[in-house]
Design an enzyme around this catalytic site. Structure first.
Site, PDB file in Angstrom:
ATOM      1  N   GLY A  40      30.891  12.967   5.067  1.00  0.00           N
ATOM      2  CA  GLY A  40      29.769  12.050   5.311  1.00  0.00           C
ATOM      3  C   GLY A  40      29.276  12.135   6.748  1.00  0.00           C
ATOM      4  O   GLY A  40      30.045  12.366   7.680  1.00  0.00           O
ATOM      5  N   VAL A  51      12.489   6.202  12.455  1.00  0.00           N
ATOM      6  CA  VAL A  51      11.576   7.066  11.700  1.00  0.00           C
ATOM      7  C   VAL A  51      10.165   7.088  12.283  1.00  0.00           C
ATOM      8  O   VAL A  51       9.403   8.027  12.030  1.00  0.00           O
ATOM      9  CB  VAL A  51      11.526   6.687  10.193  1.00  0.00           C
ATOM     10  CG1 VAL A  51      12.881   6.894   9.537  1.00  0.00           C
ATOM     11  CG2 VAL A  51      10.996   5.276   9.981  1.00  0.00           C
ATOM     12  N   ASN A  73      13.505   6.025   2.448  1.00  0.00           N
ATOM     13  CA  ASN A  73      13.632   4.600   2.106  1.00  0.00           C
ATOM     14  C   ASN A  73      13.420   3.638   3.262  1.00  0.00           C
ATOM     15  O   ASN A  73      13.085   2.477   3.045  1.00  0.00           O
ATOM     16  CB  ASN A  73      15.038   4.409   1.507  1.00  0.00           C
ATOM     17  CG  ASN A  73      15.474   2.964   1.454  1.00  0.00           C
ATOM     18  OD1 ASN A  73      15.072   2.216   0.555  1.00  0.00           O
ATOM     19  ND2 ASN A  73      16.283   2.539   2.417  1.00  0.00           N
ATOM     20  N   TYR A 132       1.579  -4.098   5.023  1.00  0.00           N
ATOM     21  CA  TYR A 132       2.662  -3.555   4.189  1.00  0.00           C
ATOM     22  C   TYR A 132       2.085  -2.860   2.953  1.00  0.00           C
ATOM     23  O   TYR A 132       2.460  -1.735   2.615  1.00  0.00           O
ATOM     24  CB  TYR A 132       3.599  -4.696   3.785  1.00  0.00           C
ATOM     25  CG  TYR A 132       4.802  -4.278   2.991  1.00  0.00           C
ATOM     26  CD1 TYR A 132       5.950  -3.818   3.624  1.00  0.00           C
ATOM     27  CD2 TYR A 132       4.810  -4.360   1.599  1.00  0.00           C
ATOM     28  CE1 TYR A 132       7.063  -3.449   2.890  1.00  0.00           C
ATOM     29  CE2 TYR A 132       5.916  -3.994   0.864  1.00  0.00           C
ATOM     30  CZ  TYR A 132       7.049  -3.544   1.510  1.00  0.00           C
ATOM     31  OH  TYR A 132       8.146  -3.174   0.780  1.00  0.00           O
ATOM     32  N   ALA A 190      -0.983  -1.748   2.455  1.00  0.00           N
ATOM     33  CA  ALA A 190      -1.783  -0.566   2.808  1.00  0.00           C
ATOM     34  C   ALA A 190      -0.870   0.620   3.102  1.00  0.00           C
ATOM     35  O   ALA A 190      -1.135   1.754   2.677  1.00  0.00           O
ATOM     36  CB  ALA A 190      -2.671  -0.874   4.012  1.00  0.00           C
ATOM     37  N   ALA A 191       0.229   0.367   3.807  1.00  0.00           N
ATOM     38  CA  ALA A 191       1.180   1.452   4.122  1.00  0.00           C
ATOM     39  C   ALA A 191       1.796   2.012   2.842  1.00  0.00           C
ATOM     40  O   ALA A 191       1.901   3.232   2.665  1.00  0.00           O
ATOM     41  CB  ALA A 191       2.269   0.937   5.061  1.00  0.00           C
ATOM     42  N   ILE A 207      13.085  -7.137  -5.249  1.00  0.00           N
ATOM     43  CA  ILE A 207      14.492  -6.753  -5.314  1.00  0.00           C
ATOM     44  C   ILE A 207      15.285  -7.633  -4.350  1.00  0.00           C
ATOM     45  O   ILE A 207      14.855  -7.855  -3.211  1.00  0.00           O
ATOM     46  CB  ILE A 207      14.672  -5.255  -4.955  1.00  0.00           C
ATOM     47  CG1 ILE A 207      13.758  -4.370  -5.820  1.00  0.00           C
ATOM     48  CG2 ILE A 207      16.125  -4.830  -5.099  1.00  0.00           C
ATOM     49  CD1 ILE A 207      13.983  -4.441  -7.307  1.00  0.00           C
ATOM     50  N   THR A 222       4.950   8.018 -10.058  1.00  0.00           N
ATOM     51  CA  THR A 222       5.468   6.758  -9.514  1.00  0.00           C
ATOM     52  C   THR A 222       6.199   6.032 -10.621  1.00  0.00           C
ATOM     53  O   THR A 222       5.615   5.709 -11.664  1.00  0.00           O
ATOM     54  CB  THR A 222       4.327   5.867  -8.988  1.00  0.00           C
ATOM     55  OG1 THR A 222       3.776   6.489  -7.826  1.00  0.00           O
ATOM     56  CG2 THR A 222       4.851   4.490  -8.594  1.00  0.00           C
TER      57      THR A 222
HETATM   58  P1  NAI Z   1      16.406  -3.793   4.232  1.00  0.00           P
HETATM   59  O1  NAI Z   1      15.707  -4.472   5.372  1.00  0.00           O
HETATM   60  O2  NAI Z   1      17.529  -4.490   3.569  1.00  0.00           O
HETATM   61  O3  NAI Z   1      16.878  -2.336   4.718  1.00  0.00           O
HETATM   62  C1  NAI Z   1      15.994  -1.495   5.408  1.00  0.00           C
HETATM   63  C2  NAI Z   1      16.804  -0.519   6.240  1.00  0.00           C
HETATM   64  O4  NAI Z   1      15.887   0.305   6.960  1.00  0.00           O
HETATM   65  C3  NAI Z   1      17.690  -1.215   7.271  1.00  0.00           C
HETATM   66  O5  NAI Z   1      18.982  -0.649   7.259  1.00  0.00           O
HETATM   67  C4  NAI Z   1      16.981  -0.954   8.590  1.00  0.00           C
HETATM   68  O6  NAI Z   1      17.851  -0.902   9.709  1.00  0.00           O
HETATM   69  C5  NAI Z   1      16.310   0.384   8.314  1.00  0.00           C
HETATM   70  N1  NAI Z   1      15.154   0.608   9.177  1.00  0.00           N
HETATM   71  C6  NAI Z   1      14.159  -0.265   9.498  1.00  0.00           C
HETATM   72  N2  NAI Z   1      13.316   0.283  10.365  1.00  0.00           N
HETATM   73  C7  NAI Z   1      13.758   1.542  10.607  1.00  0.00           C
HETATM   74  C8  NAI Z   1      13.300   2.602  11.423  1.00  0.00           C
HETATM   75  N3  NAI Z   1      12.219   2.473  12.205  1.00  0.00           N
HETATM   76  N4  NAI Z   1      13.988   3.766  11.403  1.00  0.00           N
HETATM   77  C9  NAI Z   1      15.102   3.904  10.648  1.00  0.00           C
HETATM   78  N5  NAI Z   1      15.592   2.928   9.881  1.00  0.00           N
HETATM   79  C10 NAI Z   1      14.924   1.756   9.848  1.00  0.00           C
HETATM   80  O7  NAI Z   1      15.252  -3.423   3.183  1.00  0.00           O
HETATM   81  P2  NAI Z   1      15.304  -3.140   1.612  1.00  0.00           P
HETATM   82  O8  NAI Z   1      14.863  -4.365   0.921  1.00  0.00           O
HETATM   83  O9  NAI Z   1      16.577  -2.484   1.245  1.00  0.00           O
HETATM   84  O10 NAI Z   1      14.099  -2.091   1.494  1.00  0.00           O
HETATM   85  C11 NAI Z   1      14.295  -0.694   1.446  1.00  0.00           C
HETATM   86  C12 NAI Z   1      12.974  -0.037   1.078  1.00  0.00           C
HETATM   87  O11 NAI Z   1      12.513  -0.559  -0.173  1.00  0.00           O
HETATM   88  C13 NAI Z   1      11.847  -0.320   2.087  1.00  0.00           C
HETATM   89  O12 NAI Z   1      11.050   0.833   2.235  1.00  0.00           O
HETATM   90  C14 NAI Z   1      11.060  -1.429   1.428  1.00  0.00           C
HETATM   91  O13 NAI Z   1       9.731  -1.486   1.856  1.00  0.00           O
HETATM   92  C15 NAI Z   1      11.183  -1.047  -0.042  1.00  0.00           C
HETATM   93  N6  NAI Z   1      10.954  -2.145  -0.958  1.00  0.00           N
HETATM   94  C16 NAI Z   1      11.767  -3.256  -0.968  1.00  0.00           C
HETATM   95  C17 NAI Z   1      11.523  -4.291  -1.857  1.00  0.00           C
HETATM   96  C18 NAI Z   1      12.374  -5.507  -1.929  1.00  0.00           C
HETATM   97  O14 NAI Z   1      12.036  -6.433  -2.717  1.00  0.00           O
HETATM   98  N7  NAI Z   1      13.470  -5.601  -1.202  1.00  0.00           N
HETATM   99  C19 NAI Z   1      10.396  -4.234  -2.796  1.00  0.00           C
HETATM  100  C20 NAI Z   1       9.625  -3.033  -2.703  1.00  0.00           C
HETATM  101  C21 NAI Z   1       9.905  -2.022  -1.825  1.00  0.00           C
END
Ligand code: NAI
Length: 267
Positions: free
Chosen positions: A59, A66, A92, A158, A160-161, A191, A242
């Site tokens: 690992g 990003v 992600n 959000y 738009a992105a 989620i 998608t």
């Molecule tokens: P979360 O906030 O629990 O985890 C996001 C992770 O991304 C964290 O570990 C954070 O440190 C990391 N991160 C944030 N900015 C970063 C950067 N600039 N560079 C590198 N890492 C970075 O979020 P979650 O809920 O697990 O979301 C994951 C993905 O799923 C995201 O893209 C989110 O937009 C998408 N998503 C989430 C939904 C939800 O209901 N939780 C619904 C739809 C999409």
């Protein structure tokens, strides 16, 4: 484990933002299928703890922002230097946001686009270049959102992105097919993660639960199951797609829960 449950044996799999939430659940599921985990996150300590918990000898933990092109390039160089290849990217990493359209300021707008759209592009391009250079194909999954498909309150930046990321997925599918790189998009609905706990107040939760035909939030593991499918050979002809994993939210229109059926001719 049965043979079927090791569909990704030896594949080098990068999950950005894999320190927690959906990314971590996806990483766990890929490892359960035999993949070698690489977690890259802005939260390096969280990523290190996550990889340690996975207990995989090969690992790899990387710190990445990003939104920073140089940081992304260094991440991919480090993966190729360590493993000689990259087979799977789950794109992600992302941040949430719930500020109303009339209130969102330029900093929040730019930060959201920088991480959720430009950052996803930087990562996808750098990984695809490494895959194309090696010449053995690969799998890329972008994590977009239902909020990129519907006009949700507070979702200007959000949404738009994420809409941009969904379109980017299609362009990538068109251009990367010739390199054997299979590209798809997952659009999660609501989620249950730290991001949702932070962004969704009680009223938001009630609204989601009403509007989702399955009347509940999804789990990170339910997104992970979809990701494993898209990373597997079973999905080899699914391309530029998608996959909504949203409890039916995108499909729903009028909802008459608790009310009587409308008599024919009166609807
Ligand atoms: P979360 O906030 O629990 O985890 C996001 C992770 O991304 C964290 O570990 C954070 O440190 C990391 N991160 C944030 N900015 C970063 C950067 N600039 N560079 C590198 N890492 C970075 O979020 P979650 O809920 O697990 O979301 C994951 C993905 O799923 C995201 O893209 C989110 O937009 C998408 N998503 C989430 C939904 C939800 O209901 N939780 C619904 C739809 C999409």
């Amino acid at each position: 484990m049965t043979e079927k449950s090791m569909r990704l044996q030896g594949k080098i799999a990068l999950v950005t933002g894999g320190a927690r939430g959906i990314g971590l659940a996806i990483m766990r599921a890929l490892v359960a299928e035999g993949a070698v985990p690489v977690i890259a996150d802005v939260n390096q300590a969280g990523a290190a703890a996550a990889v340690a918990a996975l207990g995989h000898a090969d690992g790899q933990v990387l710190r990445v922002d990003v939104a920073d092109h140089a940081s992304v390039a260094a991440m991919v160089d480090a993966i190729v230097a360590r493993h000689g290849q990259l087979d799977i990217l789950v794109n992600n990493a992302g941040i949430g946001g719930n500020t109303p359209f009339l209130e969102i300021g330029p900093e929040e707008w730019q930060r959201t686009i920088a991480i959720n759209l430009s950052g996803a592009f930087f990562v996808a391009q750098a990984c695809a270049r490494a895959m194309a250079q090696r010449g053995e194909g690969g799998k890329i999954i972008n994590i977009a959102s239902l909020s990129g498909q519907r006009g949700g309150h507070g979702r200007a930046a959000y949404g738009a992105a994420k809409a941009g990321l969904e379109l980017l997925t299609k362009v990538m599918a068109v251009e990367l097919a010739e390199y054997g790189i299979n590209v798809n998009n997952i659009a999660p609905g609501a989620i249950e993660t730290e991001m949702a706990k932070f962004a969704h107040d009680q009223a938001t939760r009630a609204a989601y639960n009403y509007l989702i035909p399955m009347t509940r939030y999804g789990t990170p593991e339910e997104i992970a199951d979809a990701a494993v499918f898209l990373c597997s050979d079973e999905a080899r002809y699914v391309h530029g797609h998608t996959l909504n994993v949203d409890g039916g939210f995108r499909a729903a229109g009028l909802m008459f829960r608790g009310s009587k059926a409308i008599p024919p001719g009166q609807g």
